[in-house]
Enzyme design. Sequence first.
Site, PDB file in Angstrom:
ATOM      1  N   GLY A 159       6.019 -37.819   4.922  1.00 32.29           N
ATOM      2  CA  GLY A 159       5.124 -37.234   5.932  1.00 32.29           C
ATOM      3  C   GLY A 159       5.743 -35.942   6.438  1.00 32.29           C
ATOM      4  N   ARG A 160       5.408 -35.597   7.691  1.00 31.07           N
ATOM      5  CA  ARG A 160       5.912 -34.344   8.258  1.00 31.07           C
ATOM      6  C   ARG A 160       7.432 -34.274   8.236  1.00 31.07           C
ATOM      7  NH1 ARG A 160       2.659 -36.151  12.111  1.00 31.07           N
ATOM      8  NH2 ARG A 160       0.594 -35.242  12.275  1.00 31.07           N
ATOM      9  N   ILE A 161       8.071 -35.358   8.722  1.00 28.63           N
ATOM     10  CA  ILE A 161       9.538 -35.314   8.833  1.00 28.63           C
ATOM     11  C   ILE A 161      10.174 -35.356   7.445  1.00 28.63           C
ATOM     12  CG2 ILE A 161      11.589 -36.446   9.812  1.00 28.63           C
ATOM     13  CD1 ILE A 161       9.803 -37.421  12.136  1.00 28.63           C
ATOM     14  N   ARG A 181       3.274 -43.668   0.185  1.00 28.16           N
ATOM     15  CA  ARG A 181       2.042 -44.407  -0.105  1.00 28.16           C
ATOM     16  C   ARG A 181       1.099 -43.561  -0.952  1.00 28.16           C
ATOM     17  NH1 ARG A 181      -0.206 -46.722   5.483  1.00 28.16           N
ATOM     18  NH2 ARG A 181       0.693 -44.766   6.187  1.00 28.16           N
ATOM     19  N   THR A 241      16.882 -42.082  10.051  1.00 31.64           N
ATOM     20  CA  THR A 241      16.551 -41.529  11.372  1.00 31.64           C
ATOM     21  C   THR A 241      15.134 -41.951  11.761  1.00 31.64           C
ATOM     22  OG1 THR A 241      15.830 -39.482  10.298  1.00 31.64           O
ATOM     23  CG2 THR A 241      18.055 -39.480  11.217  1.00 31.64           C
ATOM     24  N   ARG A 243      13.297 -45.779  11.708  1.00 29.57           N
ATOM     25  CA  ARG A 243      13.340 -47.001  12.512  1.00 29.57           C
ATOM     26  C   ARG A 243      14.276 -47.997  11.839  1.00 29.57           C
ATOM     27  NH1 ARG A 243      11.634 -44.523  16.072  1.00 29.57           N
ATOM     28  NH2 ARG A 243       9.791 -44.875  17.376  1.00 29.57           N
ATOM     29  N   GLU A 272      17.960 -52.381  18.370  1.00 26.85           N
ATOM     30  CA  GLU A 272      18.284 -51.395  19.393  1.00 26.85           C
ATOM     31  C   GLU A 272      18.037 -51.910  20.800  1.00 26.85           C
ATOM     32  OE1 GLU A 272      16.932 -47.564  17.119  1.00 26.85           O
ATOM     33  OE2 GLU A 272      16.575 -47.281  19.251  1.00 26.85           O
ATOM     34  N   HIS A 290      20.242 -43.127  18.561  1.00 24.27           N
ATOM     35  CA  HIS A 290      18.813 -42.738  18.520  1.00 24.27           C
ATOM     36  C   HIS A 290      18.582 -41.383  19.206  1.00 24.27           C
ATOM     37  CE1 HIS A 290      14.434 -44.381  18.304  1.00 24.27           C
ATOM     38  NE2 HIS A 290      14.451 -43.064  18.193  1.00 24.27           N
ATOM     39  N   GLY A 292      17.785 -38.493  17.293  1.00 22.72           N
ATOM     40  CA  GLY A 292      17.199 -37.595  16.292  1.00 22.72           C
ATOM     41  C   GLY A 292      16.319 -36.512  16.887  1.00 22.72           C
TER      42      GLY A 292
END
Length: 328
Positions: A159-161, A181, A241, A243, A272, A290, A292
Amino acid sequence: MPKKKPLVVVTRKLPDVVETRMRELFETRLNDTDRPLSQAELVEAVKTADVVVPTVTDRIDSAVLSQAGPNLRLIANFGNGVDNIDVVTANNRGITVTNTPGVLTEDTADMTMALMLGVPRRIAEGIKAMEHGEWAGWSPTWMLGHRIWGKRLGIVGMGRIGQAVARRAKAFGMSIHYHNRRRVPEATEEALEATYWDSLDQMLARMDVVSVHCPHTPATYHLLSARRLKLMKPEAYLVNTARGEVIDEAALIRQLEAGQLAGAGLDVFEHEPAVNPKLVASDKVVLLPHMGSATIEGRIDMGEKVIINIKTFMDGHRPPDRVLPSML
Ligand code: 8YV
């Protein structure tokens, strides 16, 4: 008569500039202490608010939502991932959910690169050695790590990241591979010189570095299972980075301990804020709390997105960042 302002309950302390703007626009209940809310306090929030602004630390599950008051119409998440919210139940109860996509992409990609360099190049170990006065002077064979230039990077979730990481990694001389996907447009593949792997298993077996960038959903829970982690090369590195729940953390620890994986860079954890003590003790990992997307610029942008989502919704329009169950 002026329209009554909606009551917006914000669960955590946000940057001052964001809170000030919220106060101007809404009837706002803020959390100056920044102490995470208990489940009972969350229930209290959903009972009374028109809008709740939660973060990743708030679990808005079906039990909480079942107690929502008649006024609650919007959950405007301060964050991109919405795995802290039962979006299906919210949707069924007529409660809209929004998130803050796009504005934490570059910061998260930067931090991914920091881990991708930090683990093979042993940056944390070097810093520790300096802090402990262990440096006896330069040596041709001391503190040797591994080069990332020329290595294969496998991105799980393009995706974007994922794409922002791919752009950076390409500039660092890595060759880009991905599993997603859906295949990304040809133009994107070409620009990144990226190779698509329909089979995650096949990709994992061939990569030098694997970086996780998919959301946590029921379908991606333990996507990197014990079986899949075993497919990775013993000299490979794993970076996460996204989940913690996407990786079977106990299996990852076993792989590292058995010398079947060279190292891991983790910014997120399965339970977490608890971090497995075996990870903390390992010299094969670099761990971050966490952080990022933790830049002041990013947090202000996230706050602005939240405000736009609330304002648009309250003005009777479709908020720009609505999350639908079909998108999960
Ligand atoms: C945020 C994140 O800081 O947005 C996300 O999905 O993981 C983080 O970078 C956090 O979620 C804020 O709620």
